[in-house]
Enzyme design. Structure first.
Site, mmCIF file in Angstrom:
data_model
loop_
_atom_site.group_PDB
_atom_site.id
_atom_site.type_symbol
_atom_site.label_atom_id
_atom_site.label_comp_id
_atom_site.label_asym_id
_atom_site.label_seq_id
_atom_site.Cartn_x
_atom_site.Cartn_y
_atom_site.Cartn_z
ATOM 1 N N HIS A 160 -3.036 6.267 4.640
ATOM 2 C CA HIS A 160 -1.595 6.406 4.919
ATOM 3 C C HIS A 160 -1.146 7.794 4.452
ATOM 4 C CE1 HIS A 160 -1.488 2.240 5.809
ATOM 5 N NE2 HIS A 160 -0.721 1.786 4.849
ATOM 6 N N CYS B 111 0.810 -1.226 0.000
ATOM 7 C CA CYS B 111 0.000 0.000 0.000
ATOM 8 C C CYS B 111 0.846 1.281 0.000
ATOM 9 C CB CYS B 111 -0.949 -0.013 1.196
ATOM 10 S SG CYS B 111 -0.191 -0.594 2.720
#
Ligand code: A2P
Length: 339
Positions: A244, A131
């Protein structure tokens, strides 16, 4: 279900990413002919909705793939190592979200905005990158094409959803325990995550980096097809549920002004620029949660090197960082009639 649609399976359907894969197939109107939901024996008896119909969760076994054309895997590395080759041998195309196959030479590692053509040369398994790597390369691709990138220094601020459903519960339970005066308990993470952060994602390796940090180094080189890019990563877990964030510094081969970088990013696929800090405009995880764009802000000169730029990049780690990227790879195969 669509007649003549693709026969799809989601492996790890009850997990944070697997569940979202089902939603993303629905949202993007992927032509699903049949959908098989696979998880461990623990989940047999559960149902999950797809296009308004409750579908049963089945146990993942060796025979699960006999009538499946496309399998989206998100059930951890050991399940992928065991079952992805079984599926590939049955003629199923596997798009795998785990770390198991990413660095294998005959497994393409694909981010559709960066190296879509790589998806077409698979031998049964295609890997979805980590990710943190995905959102970084989406933001850096237009800058790489315009000016070349020699060096990347990145620090991540990673949400707990990347670790899975039980990690989300751990954060929520620890917050509840602490605000109610109870001692927080810990099962998933090496340190308390509520009201804390730690630079420890995956095991530490002999070179002093964590496994997550080395994923960012190696996967970035593989996706760009450029083994000369030097990458130094520090990956940090923070008490955020979805999204994130990354502080990224790059050294380009040719000079690139912040204005030019901003213009390139404004025209880049999958990117949204939010860069007017004086007026409070910069991306945060709550802006990114639930959307597929990679958000970029705080673009400025890094005065510590000759051709330096610094920026702040945020994306939903389980959407663009996992489920959406996997479905986008499937869309490339579909467009090129690879089923
Ligand atoms: P289950 O819910 O039955 O345990 P997350 O990443 O959110 O923790 O989710 C992991 C997913 O992987 C879940 O759907 C989980 O199913 C599935 N899973 C874990 N181990 C296995 C296994 N050995 N076989 C099949 N599915 C598995």
């Amino acid at each position: 279900m669509e007649q003549n649609g693709i026969k799809v399976a989601v492996v790890g359907a009850t997990g944070a990413v697997g569940n979202l894969m089902i939603k993303v197939l629905e949202e993007r109107a992927f032509p699903v002919g049949s959908l098989k939901l696979l998880a461990s024996a623990r989940s047999v008896g559960k149902t999950l909705p797809f296009r308004g119909v409750e579908l049963p969760v089945e146990e993942l076994v060796e025979d699960s793939f006999e009538d499946v054309q496309l399998a989206l895997f998100s059930a951890g590395g050991s399940t992928s190592r065991k079952f992805a080759p079984v599926a590939a041998r049955a003629g199923t195309v596997v798009i795998d979200n785990s770390n198991a196959w990413r660095m294998e030479p005959d497994v393409p590692l694909v981010v559709p905005e960066v190296n879509p053509e790589a998806a077409l040369t698979h031998s049964g398994i295609i890997a979805n990158p980590n990710c943190s790597t995905i959102q970084m390369v989406v933001a850096l691709k237009p800058l790489y094409d315009a000016a070349g990138i020699r060096r990347i220094v990145v620090t991540t601020f990673q949400a707990v959803s990347g670790t899975g459903k039980r990690a989300i519960e751990e954060l929520q339970n620890q917050v509840a325990d602490i605000v109610n005066g109870r001692e927080p308990s810990r099962q998933i993470y090496p340190r308390q995550i509520a009201f804390n952060c730690f630079p420890h994602i995956g095991p530490f390796l002999e070179n002093g980096f964590s496994e997550e940090e080395m994923k960012m180094v190696n996967e970035t080189r593989k996706i760009f097809g450029d083994s000369r890019i030097r990458v130094c990563a520090t990956t940090v877990r923070v008490p955020v549920i979805y999204g994130h964030s990354e502080s990224i510094n790059i050294e380009t081969e040719k000079p690139l002004s912040p204005e030019e970088a901003r213009r390139l990013l404004e025209n880049a696929p999958g990117v949204k620029v939010m860069d007017d800090p004086a007026n409070g405009c910069y991306p945060v995880p709550l802006d990114a949660a639930g959307i597929d764009e990679t958000l970029v802000g705080r673009i400025r000169i890094d005065p510590s090197v000759e051709n330096g730029l610094a920026m702040w990049v945020v994306a939903d780690n389980i959407r663009k960082g996992a489920a959406t990227n996997a479905v986008q790879i499937a869309e490339i195969l579909l467009k090129n009639r690879r089923f």
